[in-house]
Enzyme design. Structure first.
Site, PDB file in Angstrom:
ATOM      1  N   ASP A   1     177.426 102.306  35.313  1.00 40.66           N
ATOM      2  CA  ASP A   1     178.661 102.975  35.718  1.00 40.66           C
ATOM      3  C   ASP A   1     179.794 101.949  35.710  1.00 40.66           C
ATOM      4  O   ASP A   1     179.631 100.833  35.212  1.00 40.66           O
ATOM      5  CB  ASP A   1     178.495 103.637  37.092  1.00 40.66           C
ATOM      6  CG  ASP A   1     178.322 102.622  38.219  1.00 40.66           C
ATOM      7  OD1 ASP A   1     178.250 101.396  37.941  1.00 40.66           O
ATOM      8  OD2 ASP A   1     178.256 103.047  39.388  1.00 40.66           O
TER       9      ASP A   1
ATOM     10  N   LYS B   1     173.721 108.018  31.313  1.00 42.36           N
ATOM     11  CA  LYS B   1     173.807 107.399  32.638  1.00 42.36           C
ATOM     12  C   LYS B   1     173.097 108.256  33.684  1.00 42.36           C
ATOM     13  O   LYS B   1     172.310 107.742  34.486  1.00 42.36           O
ATOM     14  CB  LYS B   1     175.269 107.188  33.037  1.00 42.36           C
ATOM     15  CG  LYS B   1     175.427 106.443  34.362  1.00 42.36           C
ATOM     16  CD  LYS B   1     176.878 106.327  34.775  1.00 42.36           C
ATOM     17  CE  LYS B   1     177.377 107.612  35.387  1.00 42.36           C
ATOM     18  NZ  LYS B   1     178.722 107.495  35.981  1.00 42.36           N
TER      19      LYS B   1
END
Length: 214
Positions: free
Chosen positions: A142, A124
């Site tokens: 997220d 991420k």
């Protein structure tokens, strides 16, 4: 798992997002690729606002890996102790700074594999840096993106990897560059976790969420 919207519906959703916010920006404050990388690494299990508050003074003076090494772990800890897991994060930032200096000439690499090899940098974080700094169509998933992707039917998936692939597979190419930013902002301010603001949602008529609030 949520149903998948049709291509033309997803195209319409992102056209509306684009009309509202043509050039969405991330909310983490930074001055270059290095400070962006550090800010994103620090933001794990923390809010962007909290990270910005802690790093504003830090980045005013420490904006390269060399300067970060000169500051040292204890010096960095003093700046970020208001952020969750600050001791481990300080160790990771010092270690990744050392690697950047020794292996990359002090520059942040533009390769996902290289970024993910750095301490404290997961997929991420790497995707955020690739998207925001290097303008790659990388999709950082997220909690907001995961929630919106599943609720709406834009990008359903059982885990973050599935949602990331669904965004890559189903979001039309013209919207790939800013897709995760639009989804984050939508999840942060409208499609919130507990009481989504469906009454003011610009994609209410297209969304597949069955428990809409009116």
């Amino acid at each position: 798992m949520a149903r998948q919207l049709a291509y033309h519906q997803i195209h319409e959703i992102f056209a509306r997002f684009q009309a509202v916010e043509p050039e969405p920006k991330g909310e983490l404050e930074h001055v270059n690729a290095f400070t962006l990388l550090v800010a994103v690494a620090l933001s794990a299990q923390a809010t962007d606002a909290g990270v910005n508050k802690a790093t504003r003074a830090l980045f005013a003076n420490v904006d390269t890996p060399e300067k970060m090494l000169a500051l040292g772990e204890e010096g960095l800890t003093e700046h970020i102790r208001t952020i969750g897991l600050y001791r481990q994060k300080a160790r990771n930032v010092i270690r990744l700074s050392q690697i950047l200096v020794e292996s990359y000439g002090g520059e942040v690499p533009s390769s996902r594999a290289a970024l993910q090899s750095l301490p404290g940098v997961g997929r991420k974080t790497a995707n955020v840096v690739l998207s925001m700094w290097f303008q790659h169509p990388a999709q950082a998933v997220d909690t907001h993106v995961f929630r919106v992707g599943n609720r709406t039917g834009i990008a359903p998936g059982r885990d973050v990897d599935q949602v990331e692939r669904a965004i890559e597979d189903h979001v039309p190419a013209p919207f790939q560059k800013h897709a995760h930013h639009w989804l984050i902002l939508h999840g942060r301010y409208i499609c919130v976790a507990r009481k989504p603001k469906c009454g003011i949602c610009p994609i209410n008529d297209l969304c597949l969420f069955e428990e809409k609030t009116l």
